[in-house]
Design a protein around this motif. Structure first.
Motif, PDB file in Angstrom:
ATOM      1  N   MET A  56      -6.133-103.609  24.764  1.00 22.02           N
ATOM      2  CA  MET A  56      -7.300-102.811  24.507  1.00 22.02           C
ATOM      3  C   MET A  56      -8.095-102.580  25.796  1.00 22.02           C
ATOM      4  O   MET A  56      -8.359-101.458  26.167  1.00 22.02           O
ATOM      5  N   PHE A  57      -8.470-103.661  26.476  1.00 20.20           N
ATOM      6  CA  PHE A  57      -9.179-103.544  27.746  1.00 20.20           C
ATOM      7  C   PHE A  57      -8.227-103.930  28.870  1.00 20.20           C
ATOM      8  O   PHE A  57      -7.365-104.779  28.691  1.00 20.20           O
ATOM      9  N   PRO A  58      -8.398-103.341  30.052  1.00 14.97           N
ATOM     10  CA  PRO A  58      -7.528-103.728  31.175  1.00 14.97           C
ATOM     11  C   PRO A  58      -7.704-105.197  31.534  1.00 14.97           C
ATOM     12  O   PRO A  58      -8.804-105.743  31.391  1.00 14.97           O
ATOM     13  N   PRO A  59      -6.639-105.840  32.007  1.00 14.80           N
ATOM     14  CA  PRO A  59      -6.742-107.274  32.352  1.00 14.80           C
ATOM     15  C   PRO A  59      -7.737-107.548  33.472  1.00 14.80           C
ATOM     16  O   PRO A  59      -8.261-108.652  33.572  1.00 14.80           O
ATOM     17  N   ARG A  60      -8.009-106.563  34.301  1.00 15.09           N
ATOM     18  CA  ARG A  60      -8.946-106.786  35.410  1.00 15.09           C
ATOM     19  C   ARG A  60     -10.361-107.069  34.910  1.00 15.09           C
ATOM     20  O   ARG A  60     -11.175-107.647  35.620  1.00 15.09           O
ATOM     21  N   TYR A  61     -10.675-106.670  33.674  1.00 14.14           N
ATOM     22  CA  TYR A  61     -12.006-106.908  33.120  1.00 14.14           C
ATOM     23  C   TYR A  61     -12.286-108.394  32.946  1.00 14.14           C
ATOM     24  O   TYR A  61     -13.441-108.802  32.937  1.00 14.14           O
ATOM     25  N   SER A  62     -11.252-109.199  32.791  1.00  5.25           N
ATOM     26  CA  SER A  62     -11.462-110.639  32.629  1.00  5.25           C
ATOM     27  C   SER A  62     -11.498-111.377  33.966  1.00  5.25           C
ATOM     28  O   SER A  62     -11.549-112.599  33.998  1.00  5.25           O
ATOM     29  N   ASN A  63     -11.510-110.634  35.064  1.00  2.38           N
ATOM     30  CA  ASN A  63     -11.583-111.219  36.400  1.00  2.38           C
ATOM     31  C   ASN A  63     -13.016-111.079  36.916  1.00  2.38           C
ATOM     32  O   ASN A  63     -13.519-109.968  37.056  1.00  2.38           O
ATOM     33  N   PRO A  64     -13.696-112.185  37.229  1.00  3.81           N
ATOM     34  CA  PRO A  64     -15.080-112.104  37.713  1.00  3.81           C
ATOM     35  C   PRO A  64     -15.227-111.280  38.996  1.00  3.81           C
ATOM     36  O   PRO A  64     -16.255-110.629  39.198  1.00  3.81           O
ATOM     37  N   ASP A  65     -14.213-111.284  39.855  1.00  2.00           N
ATOM     38  CA  ASP A  65     -14.299-110.526  41.109  1.00  2.00           C
ATOM     39  C   ASP A  65     -14.399-109.029  40.851  1.00  2.00           C
ATOM     40  O   ASP A  65     -15.031-108.297  41.614  1.00  2.00           O
ATOM     41  N   TYR A  66     -13.787-108.566  39.781  1.00  2.00           N
ATOM     42  CA  TYR A  66     -13.869-107.142  39.444  1.00  2.00           C
ATOM     43  C   TYR A  66     -15.316-106.731  39.178  1.00  2.00           C
ATOM     44  O   TYR A  66     -15.779-105.679  39.615  1.00  2.00           O
ATOM     45  N   TRP A  67     -16.054-107.586  38.474  1.00  2.57           N
ATOM     46  CA  TRP A  67     -17.424-107.239  38.112  1.00  2.57           C
ATOM     47  C   TRP A  67     -18.365-107.277  39.312  1.00  2.57           C
ATOM     48  O   TRP A  67     -19.368-106.565  39.335  1.00  2.57           O
ATOM     49  N   LYS A  68     -18.041-108.103  40.317  1.00  3.01           N
ATOM     50  CA  LYS A  68     -18.862-108.133  41.527  1.00  3.01           C
ATOM     51  C   LYS A  68     -18.767-106.810  42.276  1.00  3.01           C
ATOM     52  O   LYS A  68     -19.739-106.352  42.868  1.00  3.01           O
ATOM     53  N   GLU A  69     -17.585-106.189  42.231  1.00  5.93           N
ATOM     54  CA  GLU A  69     -17.352-104.959  42.988  1.00  5.93           C
ATOM     55  C   GLU A  69     -17.542-103.695  42.138  1.00  5.93           C
ATOM     56  O   GLU A  69     -17.414-102.592  42.653  1.00  5.93           O
ATOM     57  N   SER A  70     -17.851-103.836  40.862  1.00  2.65           N
ATOM     58  CA  SER A  70     -17.863-102.687  39.957  1.00  2.65           C
ATOM     59  C   SER A  70     -19.129-101.843  40.038  1.00  2.65           C
ATOM     60  O   SER A  70     -19.156-100.738  39.536  1.00  2.65           O
ATOM     61  N   GLY A  71     -20.175-102.338  40.626  1.00  7.16           N
ATOM     62  CA  GLY A  71     -21.426-101.589  40.688  1.00  7.16           C
ATOM     63  C   GLY A  71     -22.484-102.137  39.749  1.00  7.16           C
ATOM     64  O   GLY A  71     -23.579-101.584  39.659  1.00  7.16           O
ATOM     65  N   ILE A  72     -22.159-103.211  39.062  1.00 17.08           N
ATOM     66  CA  ILE A  72     -23.137-103.847  38.171  1.00 17.08           C
ATOM     67  C   ILE A  72     -24.323-104.367  38.988  1.00 17.08           C
ATOM     68  O   ILE A  72     -25.467-104.275  38.554  1.00 17.08           O
ATOM     69  N   ILE A  73     -24.049-104.873  40.168  1.00 14.44           N
ATOM     70  CA  ILE A  73     -25.102-105.467  41.004  1.00 14.44           C
ATOM     71  C   ILE A  73     -26.119-104.399  41.422  1.00 14.44           C
ATOM     72  O   ILE A  73     -27.312-104.677  41.532  1.00 14.44           O
ATOM     73  N   GLN A  74     -25.654-103.161  41.656  1.00 22.71           N
ATOM     74  CA  GLN A  74     -26.577-102.098  42.041  1.00 22.71           C
ATOM     75  C   GLN A  74     -27.502-101.724  40.878  1.00 22.71           C
ATOM     76  O   GLN A  74     -28.606-101.241  41.097  1.00 22.71           O
ATOM     77  N   GLU A  75     -27.041-101.921  39.648  1.00 23.81           N
ATOM     78  CA  GLU A  75     -27.864-101.625  38.478  1.00 23.81           C
ATOM     79  C   GLU A  75     -28.832-102.758  38.155  1.00 23.81           C
ATOM     80  O   GLU A  75     -29.805-102.548  37.443  1.00 23.81           O
TER      81      GLU A  75
END
Length: 145
Positions: free
Chosen positions: A1-20
């Motif tokens: 359903m969701f890509p496996p990269r979503y369960s990797n914390p490093d992905y979220w650091k680089e995803s742009g969440i921090i800018q929001e």
């Protein structure tokens, strides 16, 4: 359903969440001597998943469902860190905490495999039942033989 990269914390650091996210610093208690009274080392991150442009609709629904208990009345997730004497180190730790929290939302649990009880556990259970049976049998009236 969701890509496996979503369960990797490093992905979220680089995803742009921090800018929001919105960062706020304040004085921290605990160790540090005079540094505690002068420098704002405690870091708080506020991030609203409901207004995030990074998340898709499905991902947003998943995040809101999984960590609904961590969302406050304003619809924001608040992550704090005040373990270090350094504001920069606390900021990095808080970002790590937020990314781990988001990765947790997309972690798929392995299906449980049914297993049989071990021979020893079955034997132990039956033995305890026999002891209990004997105790109750001795309590009965008219058992004077």
């Amino acid at each position: 359903m969701f890509p496996p990269r979503y369960s990797n914390p490093d992905y979220w650091k680089e995803s742009g969440i921090i800018q929001e996210a919105r960062f706020q610093t304040s004085l921290s208690g605990g160790k540090g001597g005079q540094n505690v009274n002068k420098v704002s080392t405690k870091v708080e991150i506020y991030w609203s998943p409901s207004t995030s442009a990074v998340l898709s609709e499905d991902a947003r629904a998943r995040v809101l469902e999984k960590i609904s208990s961590k969302i406050d009345n304003d619809g924001e997730i608040r992550v704090t860190c005040d373990t270090s004497r350094s504001q920069l180190q606390n900021k990095k730790t808080a970002i790590d905490k937020l990314s781990i929290l988001l990765a947790f939302c997309f972690k798929e649990n392995k299906p449980r495999k049914a297993s049989k009880p071990t021979h020893a556990s079955v034997k132990k259970r039956l033995e305890s039942k026999k002891i209990q049976k004997d105790i109750k049998a001795n309590r009965r009236k008219g058992n004077y033989e």
